[in-house]
Every structure is written in C-alpha cells, then in structure tokens.
Design an enzyme around this catalytic site. Structure first.
Site, PDB file in Angstrom:
ATOM      1  N   TRP A 138       0.860  -1.181   0.000  1.00 23.82           N
ATOM      2  CA  TRP A 138       0.000   0.000   0.000  1.00 23.82           C
ATOM      3  C   TRP A 138       0.898   1.233   0.000  1.00 23.82           C
ATOM      4  O   TRP A 138       1.864   1.316   0.777  1.00 23.82           O
ATOM      5  CB  TRP A 138      -0.890  -0.034   1.249  1.00 23.82           C
ATOM      6  CG  TRP A 138      -1.825   1.114   1.413  1.00 23.82           C
ATOM      7  CD1 TRP A 138      -2.666   1.636   0.490  1.00 23.82           C
ATOM      8  CD2 TRP A 138      -2.032   1.864   2.618  1.00 23.82           C
ATOM      9  NE1 TRP A 138      -3.393   2.667   1.029  1.00 23.82           N
ATOM     10  CE2 TRP A 138      -3.019   2.829   2.340  1.00 23.82           C
ATOM     11  CE3 TRP A 138      -1.494   1.808   3.905  1.00 23.82           C
ATOM     12  CZ2 TRP A 138      -3.460   3.745   3.288  1.00 23.82           C
ATOM     13  CZ3 TRP A 138      -1.934   2.706   4.856  1.00 23.82           C
ATOM     14  CH2 TRP A 138      -2.911   3.664   4.545  1.00 23.82           C
ATOM     15  N   ASP A 219      -0.393  -5.300   9.700  1.00 21.82           N
ATOM     16  CA  ASP A 219      -1.453  -4.392   9.285  1.00 21.82           C
ATOM     17  C   ASP A 219      -2.662  -5.237   8.901  1.00 21.82           C
ATOM     18  O   ASP A 219      -2.602  -6.030   7.958  1.00 21.82           O
ATOM     19  CB  ASP A 219      -0.971  -3.549   8.100  1.00 21.82           C
ATOM     20  CG  ASP A 219      -1.946  -2.440   7.739  1.00 21.82           C
ATOM     21  OD1 ASP A 219      -3.007  -2.335   8.389  1.00 21.82           O
ATOM     22  OD2 ASP A 219      -1.652  -1.670   6.801  1.00 21.82           O
ATOM     23  N   LYS A 254     -13.739  -0.723   6.460  1.00 22.79           N
ATOM     24  CA  LYS A 254     -14.348  -1.629   5.488  1.00 22.79           C
ATOM     25  C   LYS A 254     -15.334  -2.577   6.161  1.00 22.79           C
ATOM     26  O   LYS A 254     -16.462  -2.751   5.689  1.00 22.79           O
ATOM     27  CB  LYS A 254     -13.273  -2.446   4.772  1.00 22.79           C
ATOM     28  CG  LYS A 254     -12.576  -1.732   3.627  1.00 22.79           C
ATOM     29  CD  LYS A 254     -11.578  -0.715   4.096  1.00 22.79           C
ATOM     30  CE  LYS A 254     -10.819  -0.100   2.924  1.00 22.79           C
ATOM     31  NZ  LYS A 254      -9.875   0.942   3.380  1.00 22.79           N
TER      32      LYS A 254
END
Length: 403
Positions: A138, A219, A254
């Site tokens: 990311w 993460d 999310k």
C-alpha cells in the site's frame, strides 16, 4: 506596495514545490471530472453494494438510533480512547492468544492513524531501525514511515511469473535483515495484490522474525473480508502466542462500512504487564501530541456491536454477505473475460479481499482510463468490491479490448 510582513509571508512559501497527487485519491479526482456516462471507478478501496453505493449496515443503523435516543453529550474521550472499544478490539484481534495485561491498545484515527502512531512510537524505541515493507505494498506504508524519519526498504513479495507470493525471496530478505528491523506484514487480504501467505508460510516467516530479532507490525485492515474473522486473524494469533513483541494496526472502515468515522486501533503485545503499562504511557504521549484524543461516535458503534451478542451475530452475517459478494464478482469477472476473450485469468479467483492484481500493464491501465472510462491503478490493481452486475459488462468489454 506590500508590507514587510506580506513580503516575508510570500517568501516563506515561495520555495515549496507542488506536491504530487495521491495515486489513489488523485485517480478519484480524475474519475469525478470525467463526463462519460458509463465510467467505472475501480481505483478507490471502498466496498460498494450491488447498487453501487457504500452500505449502511443494519447493525450500525440500530446502534445509531440508540445513540440518538440516548441524547448524551459528546465529551472528550480519554487519550487512549473509549475503554469498551479498546477491550473489544483486543478480544476481536487477539482472541485467547495472550493475557490481556500484556496488551496495550489505543483507539486511532482509522488504520492509517494506527500506523502513524506506531511509526512515531517505534521512533522512540529504535530511531535508527530500517523499516521493510512488501514489494509491492500500500502506497501509504512507505510515506508514513519515511515521514516518521525511518529508512524504508522492501522485501520481495509478489512473483509475477507465478502469480503468487515469492516466499523464498521474502524469507531470504528477512534472514538478511539486522536485529531490530521493523517488518510491516499484511495479516490478510494483501493490498494491492490480493495474494496471502498460507498457514505454513506464516509459520516460516514467524520463525525467521523470532530468530533474527525483527519487530513485526501486522497491518490488518480487512479482517473478515478474506475467509472469515478467525481465518483472517490467524496470523496475528501466531505472532501473539510466540512471546515476541508485536504491533497490530486495525481498521473498521471496510468491515463496518464506517469510512468517514475513522475507527481504528493500534495494539501492542508486550513481554509482561509492566512493559505493557510503560508502552501505553508512551503511546498516549504520541496520541496527545498528534491529535490529543479520538472521536466518540464510530468507536461507540463498534464497541456496542461487538459487545452485544445479537448485534455481533448480525454484523458477522452482514460481513459474510459482503465477503461472499466480492467472491462472486471475482468469479463473474474471470468467467466473463474467458467467455469474451478466451483468456483465463485464473489468478483473479485465487486472490483474497477487495483487491485484485489484474496482471494488466501500466499501458493497458492507462488505455482503460482514456479509451474506456474504466479507472484502476497503473500497477494493475483493481477494486473487485466496486464491481456489480450493471458495470461488469462494461469492465469485461474494456479489459478485453486492451488484452
């Protein structure tokens, strides 16, 4: 005539260069400016329903109504956040893998905020350490740790030749890392590739991290979007049970569809209760000098759902529905492309989570945007969670045209 103060103000900023657009948010800006009616945005990492909108989960709506009915004032939370939320996060993320008195948790401003707090905290612990992130990763991973003062390098992860994880290259890089090196690991639903480690591969990575004295930061922004809550959190449990210090950043953007509420957490598993108390004291200083304390509403929603058996069951059902819809879209995209082009992009259905490393080149992705109004990242990453039955024919035709 300008005053001296005006001249000084102008000279103060005149040397600044215009910053480049964020590769993801900048893509959305270009999408919004596109006036073509059949445009499709597969760039931003947001789950959308079959109707193409961000959902309001029923469990969240129920808690929202309770909060409104209670009509309580919105006072400041403690620096480390809502206590019920911090406890609920630890229970969800760690299960029974570690004693709670060895754990320090702070509520954060989303998963990004958790990573920022982690980066500043780790600067106190090992300012000379190198940070290793996956190749690719990311985009914000590199930016956050670089701006915190770290040197950021990469370890091999994606193998384009096999459409999978380069586990041997990854392990070789970790074996060569110096003790104290911070290793950022994607616990599940790797962003951007969608390729995850197998349980056996996680065991091998954990063994090397422990042997070399590395500092793992896992993460986990998508727990429940891959195979389910337990399966997606299994890697975190392995590290927590191993008896080594590890950090876990989490997000509910999310999984609760609470994007704008910025609900996240940083969890630190420590050697003992005394170390956890010390770590929490330092984490609170980082928070206090960054944003002082976190917001109330989103954390209250998440804590209430996780602590209420009926709402928890409802949330897990809604989460499963989102996960299964993403999986269906993967199958539909693969089958549609095979039918239209004869090309079987089988890797699309072996990946996990919201994203797919499509295998398309930068040139092909640019052609998708300019010629077909289908927006994805230059790396080839597309957000499968933004597909639906209405836009799927457009996407299939566009990809087929550039293959």
């Amino acid at each position: 005539m300008l005053s001296q103060c005006e001249n000084d103000a102008m000279s103060l900023l005149s040397h600044l260069d215009h910053a480049p657009r964020d590769p993801i948010l900048g893509l959305t800006e270009a999408f919004n400016a596109d006036d073509r009616a059949d445009k499709v945005n597969l760039g931003v990492g947001v789950y959308q329903t079959e109707e193409g909108v961000v959902p309001l989960l029923d469990c969240v709506a129920t808690v929202d109504q309770r909060i409104i009915a209670a009509a309580k004032p919105y006072g400041y939370l403690p620096i480390d956040g809502l206590k019920a939320y911090d406890r609920a996060v630890a229970d969800l993320v760690l299960g029974d893998s570690v004693e709670r008195d060895r754990v320090a948790v702070v509520q954060s401003l989303g998963g990004t905020g958790a990573l920022k707090v982690a980066a500043d905290f780790l600067q106190l612990v090992g300012p000379e350490a190198t940070v290793l992130i996956s190749d690719p990763s990311w985009e914000n991973h590199r930016a956050i740790f670089t701006r915190a003062g770290f040197t950021v390098e990469t370890y091999p992860y994606f193998d384009a030749a096999t459409n999978g994880v380069d586990i041997e290259g990854m392990l070789s890089a970790l074996l060569s890392a110096e003790a104290g090196t911070i290793v950022v690991l994607h616990a599940c639903c790797h962003n951007p590739t969608g390729y995850d480690l197998t349980p056996d591969q996680w065991d091998r990575v954990l063994a090397v991290v422990a042997e070399r004295g590395l500092v793992p930061l896992l993460d986990m922004a998508y727990q429940g979007f891959g195979h389910g809550l337990a399966a997606d959190g299994a890697a975190v449990g392995k590290f927590a049970r191993a008896g080594i210090t590890c950090l876990i950043s989490t997000s509910f953007s999310k999984t609760f569809s609470l994007y704008g509420e910025r609900v996240g957490a940083l969890t630190v598993v420590c050697a003992d209760a005394e170390e956890a108390a010390t770590a929490l004291s330092q984490l609170k200083i980082v928070v206090r000098t960054t944003y002082s304390n976190p917001p109330t509403h989103g954390a209250t929603v998440v804590a209430t759902v996780l602590d209420d058996p009926e709402l928890r069951q409802q949330w897990e059902g809604e989460l499963a529905g989102m996960r299964e819809r993403i999986q269906r879209m993967r199958v539909r995209l693969r089958e549609g492309l095979k039918a239209a082009t004869g090309v079987d992009l089988a890797h699309i259905t072996t990946q996990n989570g919201m994203f797919s490393y499509s295998g398309l080149s930068k040139e092909q992705m640019i052609a998708l945007r300019t010629e077909h109004a289908v927006y994805g990242l230059d790396s080839g990453r597309i957000c499968v969670a933004a597909l639906n039955e209405r836009n799927l024919p457009t996407v299939i035709a566009a990809i087929g045209a550039v293959l």
